[in-house]
Design an enzyme around this catalytic site. Structure first.
Site, PDB file in Angstrom:
ATOM      1  N   SER A  61     -15.616  77.873-113.356  1.00 51.85           N
ATOM      2  CA  SER A  61     -14.718  78.718-112.853  1.00 51.85           C
ATOM      3  C   SER A  61     -15.113  80.285-112.651  1.00 51.85           C
ATOM      4  CB  SER A  61     -13.532  78.562-113.955  1.00 51.85           C
ATOM      5  OG  SER A  61     -13.229  77.320-114.228  1.00 51.85           O
ATOM      6  N   HIS A  69     -16.353  74.007-106.535  1.00 56.70           N
ATOM      7  CA  HIS A  69     -15.170  74.462-107.769  1.00 56.70           C
ATOM      8  C   HIS A  69     -14.202  73.684-107.349  1.00 56.70           C
ATOM      9  CE1 HIS A  69     -12.307  77.423-109.553  1.00 56.70           C
ATOM     10  NE2 HIS A  69     -12.464  76.546-110.417  1.00 56.70           N
ATOM     11  N   GLU A  76     -13.340  75.350-103.993  1.00 61.95           N
ATOM     12  CA  GLU A  76     -14.184  76.488-103.443  1.00 61.95           C
ATOM     13  C   GLU A  76     -15.504  75.949-103.480  1.00 61.95           C
ATOM     14  OE1 GLU A  76     -11.544  80.294-104.584  1.00 61.95           O
ATOM     15  OE2 GLU A  76     -12.532  79.189-106.540  1.00 61.95           O
ATOM     16  N   ASN A 129      -9.497  81.917-109.531  1.00 60.36           N
ATOM     17  CA  ASN A 129      -9.119  82.587-110.881  1.00 60.36           C
ATOM     18  C   ASN A 129      -9.416  84.219-110.759  1.00 60.36           C
ATOM     19  OD1 ASN A 129      -8.993  80.304-112.488  1.00 60.36           O
ATOM     20  ND2 ASN A 129     -11.128  79.904-111.976  1.00 60.36           N
TER      21      ASN A 129
END
Ligand code: NAI
Length: 284
Positions: A120, A141, A153, A191
Site C-alpha cells: 500500500s 496494488h 494501481e 492511500n
C-alpha cells in the site's frame, strides 16, 4: 511476456483475494504462507467467497470447482516460487518483512519471472533494489475485497521496464480489472488521499469532536461515502493504516502525516479492526 503460473505470497486479507481472481481467470496459482493453518484459512475464505458468487449465480458449479482446483498451497517460499511466471507479494506491510521476501524471491523464482508487490505504501523502487532484477519489479496494488473491487494501481518503479509494465497492465485487464498507472511516490494516489482522511477522523474521535458512529454518519450522509472512515479503517486493519501513515510521515517528511496517537494505542492493544474482532467498533 506470457504469464501462466502465478504465485501469491501471503494468504491474508489481500493474498487470498488475489489468488481467487487469478485462479478464476484460469491461471494455476500457488498460495504461500508461513503455516498450514494460515493457508487453510486463506483457502477457506476463497471457498466462502466463491460460494457467494455461486449463490448469486455469477459463476456455475463447474467454474467454482475448477477455480478451487487451480489453487495449490505451499509453506516454503523457495518451492512455491520455483515455477512462477509472476509472483504477487501480499505479506505484512513492514519493510523488514518485505525485504526478506523479495531477496528470497529473487533467489528462488525463475530469472524471467516478474515480481509484483501489493504494498500500500512501500517504495517499489526500494523493493526492486533488494533484488538483481529491478526492471522486473512492479507494483500491483489491488483493493479490498479483491474479487469485488475493480481498481488496480499499477506502480512503476524507477527501473521498471515498459515491457513489464505493459504485461502487468494487460494481465489486470484479463482479470476484468481497471488498471491505473501511478508513479512510485509514498501511498501512490489511493492511500496518499485516503489515509490522511482516516487519520483525521481518528483525531476527531480522540479530541471528542463526535463519537465514532456520528463521525461515520457525517461522511456517509454528508459526503455520500459508501462507508464511514472509521468503519473503513476497521475493515482495512488498523495495523495496516498505522504502517501506511508511518511511511507517508517518514518519506514525505511532513508532520501533516503524523499518525494519530489513538491509532497507535489501538494497534498496541491489539484492537486491529474486523480481523481481531474489535477496532473502532466491535464485531461479533
Ligand atoms: P494480512 O495481515 O491479512 O496478511 C499478511 C499475510 O502475510 C499473513 O497471513 C502472514 O502470515 C503472511 N506473511 C508474513 N510474512 C510472510 C513470509 N515471510 N512468507 C509468507 N507469508 C508471510 O495483511 P493484508 O491486509 O492482506 O496486507 C497484505 C499486503 O497488502 C500489505 O502490503 C498491505 O499494505 C497490502 N494491502 C492491504 C489492503 C487491505 O485492505 N488490507 C488493501 C491493499 C493493499
Amino acid at each position: 511476456m506470457n504469464i501462466q503460473h502465478v504465485t501469491v505470497v501471503g494468504a491474508g486479507t489481500m493474498g487470498n483475494g488475489i489468488a481467487h481472481v487469478f485462479a478464476q481467470a484460469g491461471r494455476p496459482v500457488t498460495l504461500v504462507d508461513q503455516s498450514k493453518e494460515l493457508l487453510a484459512a486463506g483457502v477457506e475464505t476463497i471457498e466462502k467467497n466463491l460460494g457467494r458468487q455461486l449463490e448469486k449465480e455469477k459463476i456455475t458449479q463447474e467454474e467454482h470447482d475448477q477455480t478451487l482446483g487451480r489453487v495449490a498451497r505451499r509453506i516454503d517460499l523457495a518451492g512455491g516460487a520455483a515455477e512462477a511466471d509472476l509472483v504477487v507479494e501480499a505479506v505484512t506491510e513492514q519493510e523488514s518483512v518485505k525485504k526478506e521476501v523479495f531477496r528470497a524471491l529473487d533467489e528462488h523464482a525463475p530469472s524471467e519471472a516478474i515480481l509484483a508487490s501489493n504494498t500500500s505504501s512501500i517504495s517499489i523502487t526500494w523493493l526492486g533494489a533488494q533484488t538483481e532484477r529491478a526492471g522486473r519489479v512492479v507494483g500491483m496494488h489491488f483493493f479490498n475485497p479483491v474479487p469485488v473491487m475493480s481498481l488496480v494501481e499499477i506502480v512503476r518503479g524507477l527501473e521498471t521496464t515498459d515491457a513489464v509494465y505493459d504485461t502487468v497492465e494487460g494481465l489486470a485487464e484479463d482479470l476484468g480489472k481497471d488498471p491505473v498507472e501511478v508513479a512510485d511516490f509514498p501511498g501512490f494516489v489511493s492511500n496518499r488521499i485516503l489515509m490522511p482522511m482516516i487519520n483525521e477522523a481518528i483525531f476527531c474521535l480522540m479530541e471528542g469532536v463526535a463519537d465514532a458512529e456520528d463521525i461515520d454518519t457525517v461522511m456517509t450522509l454528508g459526503m455520500n461515502h459508501p462507508m464511514g472512515p472509521l468503519t473503513l479503517a476497521d475493515f482495512i486493519g488498523l495495523d495496516v493504516c498505522l504502517s501506511i501513515m508511518e511511511v507517508l510521515h517518514t518519506q514525505l517528511g511532513d508532520d501533516k502525516y503524523r499518525p494519530c496517537p489513538l491509532l497507535r494505542q489501538k494497534v498496541t492493544a491489539g484492537h486491529l479492526g474486523r480481523k481481531s474482532g474489535q477496532g473502532f467498533f466491535r464485531y461479533g
